[in-house]
Design a protein around this motif. Structure first.
Motif, PDB file in Angstrom:
ATOM      1  N   ARG A   1      12.177   2.800 100.187  1.00  0.00           N
ATOM      2  CA  ARG A   1      11.233   2.394  99.141  1.00  0.00           C
ATOM      3  C   ARG A   1       9.864   3.009  99.389  1.00  0.00           C
ATOM      4  O   ARG A   1       9.159   3.398  98.461  1.00  0.00           O
ATOM      5  CB  ARG A   1      11.091   0.865  99.104  1.00  0.00           C
ATOM      6  CG  ARG A   1      12.254   0.110  98.527  1.00  0.00           C
ATOM      7  CD  ARG A   1      11.825  -1.252  97.974  1.00  0.00           C
ATOM      8  NE  ARG A   1      11.244  -2.127  98.982  1.00  0.00           N
ATOM      9  CZ  ARG A   1       9.992  -2.590  98.942  1.00  0.00           C
ATOM     10  NH1 ARG A   1       9.178  -2.235  97.969  1.00  0.00           N
ATOM     11  NH2 ARG A   1       9.546  -3.403  99.878  1.00  0.00           N
ATOM     12  N   PHE A   2       9.469   3.065 100.675  1.00  0.00           N
ATOM     13  CA  PHE A   2       8.174   3.642 101.031  1.00  0.00           C
ATOM     14  C   PHE A   2       8.132   3.873 102.533  1.00  0.00           C
ATOM     15  O   PHE A   2       8.936   3.348 103.295  1.00  0.00           O
ATOM     16  CB  PHE A   2       7.010   2.724 100.608  1.00  0.00           C
ATOM     17  CG  PHE A   2       6.973   1.395 101.319  1.00  0.00           C
ATOM     18  CD1 PHE A   2       6.180   1.211 102.454  1.00  0.00           C
ATOM     19  CD2 PHE A   2       7.730   0.326 100.864  1.00  0.00           C
ATOM     20  CE1 PHE A   2       6.143  -0.004 103.112  1.00  0.00           C
ATOM     21  CE2 PHE A   2       7.701  -0.903 101.516  1.00  0.00           C
ATOM     22  CZ  PHE A   2       6.904  -1.068 102.644  1.00  0.00           C
ATOM     23  N   ILE A   3       7.175   4.697 102.932  1.00  0.00           N
ATOM     24  CA  ILE A   3       6.840   4.913 104.336  1.00  0.00           C
ATOM     25  C   ILE A   3       5.379   4.510 104.490  1.00  0.00           C
ATOM     26  O   ILE A   3       4.543   4.841 103.644  1.00  0.00           O
ATOM     27  CB  ILE A   3       7.024   6.391 104.736  1.00  0.00           C
ATOM     28  CG1 ILE A   3       8.504   6.780 104.654  1.00  0.00           C
ATOM     29  CG2 ILE A   3       6.469   6.665 106.135  1.00  0.00           C
ATOM     30  CD1 ILE A   3       8.744   8.281 104.778  1.00  0.00           C
TER      31      ILE A   3
ATOM     32  N   ALA B   1      10.207   9.693  99.743  1.00  0.00           N
ATOM     33  CA  ALA B   1       9.634   8.356  99.577  1.00  0.00           C
ATOM     34  C   ALA B   1       8.120   8.446  99.561  1.00  0.00           C
ATOM     35  O   ALA B   1       7.535   9.318 100.223  1.00  0.00           O
ATOM     36  CB  ALA B   1      10.091   7.443 100.717  1.00  0.00           C
ATOM     37  N   PRO B   2       7.457   7.558  98.819  1.00  0.00           N
ATOM     38  CA  PRO B   2       5.992   7.562  98.830  1.00  0.00           C
ATOM     39  C   PRO B   2       5.464   7.143 100.200  1.00  0.00           C
ATOM     40  O   PRO B   2       6.017   6.250 100.841  1.00  0.00           O
ATOM     41  CB  PRO B   2       5.619   6.533  97.759  1.00  0.00           C
ATOM     42  CG  PRO B   2       6.808   5.628  97.666  1.00  0.00           C
ATOM     43  CD  PRO B   2       8.000   6.501  97.943  1.00  0.00           C
TER      44      PRO B   2
ATOM     45  N   ASN C   1      -3.000   1.624 100.251  1.00  0.00           N
ATOM     46  CA  ASN C   1      -2.621   2.251  98.996  1.00  0.00           C
ATOM     47  C   ASN C   1      -1.433   1.477  98.436  1.00  0.00           C
ATOM     48  O   ASN C   1      -0.579   0.997  99.192  1.00  0.00           O
ATOM     49  CB  ASN C   1      -2.260   3.713  99.224  1.00  0.00           C
ATOM     50  CG  ASN C   1      -3.488   4.608  99.226  1.00  0.00           C
ATOM     51  OD1 ASN C   1      -3.994   4.990  98.189  1.00  0.00           O
ATOM     52  ND2 ASN C   1      -3.991   4.924 100.429  1.00  0.00           N
ATOM     53  N   PRO C   2      -1.362   1.345  97.101  1.00  0.00           N
ATOM     54  CA  PRO C   2      -0.318   0.524  96.494  1.00  0.00           C
ATOM     55  C   PRO C   2       1.015   1.260  96.364  1.00  0.00           C
ATOM     56  O   PRO C   2       1.083   2.492  96.482  1.00  0.00           O
ATOM     57  CB  PRO C   2      -0.895   0.217  95.107  1.00  0.00           C
ATOM     58  CG  PRO C   2      -1.730   1.426  94.791  1.00  0.00           C
ATOM     59  CD  PRO C   2      -2.317   1.857  96.106  1.00  0.00           C
ATOM     60  N   LEU C   3       2.052   0.484  96.143  1.00  0.00           N
ATOM     61  CA  LEU C   3       3.337   1.068  95.757  1.00  0.00           C
ATOM     62  C   LEU C   3       3.144   1.825  94.440  1.00  0.00           C
ATOM     63  O   LEU C   3       2.266   1.478  93.642  1.00  0.00           O
ATOM     64  CB  LEU C   3       4.385  -0.034  95.587  1.00  0.00           C
ATOM     65  CG  LEU C   3       4.820  -0.751  96.867  1.00  0.00           C
ATOM     66  CD1 LEU C   3       5.556  -2.038  96.531  1.00  0.00           C
ATOM     67  CD2 LEU C   3       5.692   0.162  97.721  1.00  0.00           C
ATOM     68  N   PRO C   4       3.965   2.850  94.184  1.00  0.00           N
ATOM     69  CA  PRO C   4       3.764   3.676  92.979  1.00  0.00           C
ATOM     70  C   PRO C   4       3.701   2.883  91.687  1.00  0.00           C
ATOM     71  O   PRO C   4       2.912   3.215  90.784  1.00  0.00           O
ATOM     72  CB  PRO C   4       4.983   4.608  93.004  1.00  0.00           C
ATOM     73  CG  PRO C   4       5.339   4.717  94.443  1.00  0.00           C
ATOM     74  CD  PRO C   4       5.060   3.368  95.037  1.00  0.00           C
ATOM     75  N   GLU C   5       4.494   1.808  91.587  1.00  0.00           N
ATOM     76  CA  GLU C   5       4.503   1.040  90.342  1.00  0.00           C
ATOM     77  C   GLU C   5       3.234   0.204  90.158  1.00  0.00           C
ATOM     78  O   GLU C   5       2.967  -0.320  89.067  1.00  0.00           O
ATOM     79  CB  GLU C   5       5.734   0.124  90.277  1.00  0.00           C
ATOM     80  CG  GLU C   5       5.827  -0.923  91.382  1.00  0.00           C
ATOM     81  CD  GLU C   5       6.656  -0.482  92.570  1.00  0.00           C
ATOM     82  OE1 GLU C   5       7.275  -1.353  93.209  1.00  0.00           O
ATOM     83  OE2 GLU C   5       6.683   0.737  92.857  1.00  0.00           O
TER      84      GLU C   5
END
Length: 513
Positions: A282-284, A305-306, A323-327
């Protein structure tokens, strides 16, 4: 919020997700949330039965093992204070930390730690070890206890004001400062981390950072457990690049958090020896030091991954900005994101809040922030002013309320009146394809007061020399920011979490300048 405790949060999670995996040790065992909670309660009862009281400090020095997880949680469940310590300390260092924390007990793995035990013996602090043979076994804990008090922990009610964790800041410029963090501090931070990254019981991570450090402990372990998710501990008890992706795949990892140097090691491994398959992440997450934009881009491209940069401090129970998740919003390269769960302001030296785009000291306040350093009046006077905790970092907010860090106040390089951020120079150096690691630092200069030097570690197989580094810097930096001397080395001093120690680098290379 004021009734929030970490132990209460974890107890609720174990009741909601009793049969979901909580902690695994690669190739050895898996513990479900209910079983972990049961082991914690038993261990806490045994600590209380041996005489540990509310407010007592218990030092723990372990690798990243299941025994550390159980005993850490048991100590705070007993209303005592956990003081995790680096296994690699010398006897003299252990003596300082055990004494400064006023520890009443030293806990180690079954294998023990000779340096820690020697220091504890000299200070007349009792020592005990812990070992869990397998998931269904009883925890082997070498404590003398009163059996009549075996269930006495059930009478204890954890309070938000209980000091649950005692850590020391790194002492690179002064004597290490003791940071007491309460149950409320820790629970608030866990909630903040869960919220910004949307962690749930479906998430899984592999722990790559030491659990005696606030980054690995709060962001990696406790936030995962607090969300009902799972973590895996490497079989070796520490990060291993050769087993990292095997464990990530085995445990269906959805994310991981690390410092920039570990991200670079993972990237180097990927380029030299790629895995046949990688998990869908989902993310790093990257924190504890500035991540060069070029490294961020390579990570995103390599692993699909973002990469979310964050900003944290021990005094804030870790997370302050992310920093936020992409959504939830854009990622801004070079920014550490927006404040998470506490107030933040940029203040000048007179305590006046600065306008958008104007730099000053980053200051915070909130339920995750320590109330003050232990027995350190001078440090408290410096850090707690105008109703804020002063971080010692310089930064500014942009028009979207994203924080941009300029550097540490004490690390800014003043070259003839020009203030230079070493972070900016680091980023340019790391964008060179033949440089694996780099750090810029200031050195005394008769003409300008300070000059810029840098040290680099070449990428494996590279023949980069000082002339090429200088050429590249002159092309990509303003003339006054170009390092005047380049040191090529095969190692750089780092903290236990992998963060390069800029001031120690400067001290090391200063005689050669």
């Amino acid at each position: 919020m004021e009734t929030l405790t970490l132990t209460g949060l974890l107890k609720r999670v174990s009741a909601e997700f009793p049969s979901r995996r909580a902690v695994s040790v690669s190739g050895r065992l898996d513990l479900m949330h209910a079983r972990l909670q049961e082991l914690v309660e038993i261990a806490a009862s045994r600590l209380v039965a041996t005489g540990i009281k509310a407010g007592d400090v218990v030092a723990l020095t372990f690798p990243n093992t299941i025994e550390f997880v159980i005993m850490f949680l048991a100590v705070i469940r007993a209303r005592a204070t956990a003081a995790p310590l680096n296994q690699a300390y010398t006897p003299e260092e252990f003596e300082f930390y055990l004494s400064d924390s006023e520890s009443k007990l030293l806990l180690t793995s079954q294998e023990g730690n000779k340096a820690a035990e020697a220091a504890a013996s000299m200070l007349k602090i009792p020592h005990a070890s812990a070992f869990l043979p397998d998931a269904d076994s009883e925890l082997v804990l070498s404590l003398n206890q009163s059996e009549s008090q075996h269930n006495s922990v059930s009478k204890l009610i954890n309070d938000p004001t209980d000091v649950a964790l005692f850590l020391h800041t790194s002492g690179t410029t002064s004597r290490p400062k003791g940071v007491p963090l309460t149950q409320l501090n820790l629970a608030t931070s866990v909630q903040n981390i869960k919220s910004v990254y949307k962690l749930t019981e479906l998430d899984s991570a592999v722990i790559v950072l030491p659990l005696f450090h606030v980054h690995g402990l709060l962001a990696g372990l406790l936030s995962s457990l607090g969300a009902g998710g799972a973590v895996a501990l490497p079989a070796a008890g520490r990060f291993s690049a050769s087993t990292f992706w095997t464990d990530m795949n085995k445990y269906n990892a959805t994310w991981y958090t690390a410092v920039p140097t570990i991200h670079q090691i993972i990237l180097d491994r990927h380029f030299s020896n790629p895995e046949p398959v990688y998990p869908k992440l989902r993310f790093i997450r990257s924190c504890s030091a500035s991540l060069a934009p070029v490294i961020l881009s390579r990570l995103e491209e390599a692993f699909g991954a973002p990469v979310l940069e964050a900003y944290a401090m021990t005094e804030a129970s870790h997370l302050m900005c992310s920093n936020p998740l992409p959504e939830d919003g854009p990622h801004k390269p070079g920014s550490v994101g927006k404040p998470v769960g506490q107030e933040m302001a940029i203040l000048n030296e007179n305590g006046v809040e600065q306008k958008e785009g104007v730099s000053g000291e980053v200051c915070i306040r909130g339920a995750n922030v320590t109330k003050g350093y232990k027995n350190n009046l001078e440090a408290n006077k410096a850090a707690f002013q105008f109703g804020w905790f002063h971080t010692g970092d310089l930064g500014y907010f942009d028009s979207d309320d994203y924080l941009h860090l300029v550097g540490r106040i004490k690390e800014l390089i003043n070259r003839g009146g020009e203030k230079i951020s070493p972070i900016e120079v680091d980023a340019v150096l790391l964008s060179h394809p033949d440089i694996a690691q780099a750090v810029a630092f200031g050195v005394p200069d008769d003409k300008y007061g300070e000059e810029i030097n840098c040290a680099i570690i070449p990428r494996e197989g590279s023949n980069i020399d000082e002339a090429e580094v200088m050429r590249f810097c002159k092309k990509n930096l303003a003339a006054f920011k170009v390092p005047k001397k380049v040191f090529i080395t095969d190692s750089l001093p780092k903290t236990a979490s992998g963060k390069i120690q800029r001031r120690i680098v400067a001290q090391h290379f200063l005689p050669q300048s």
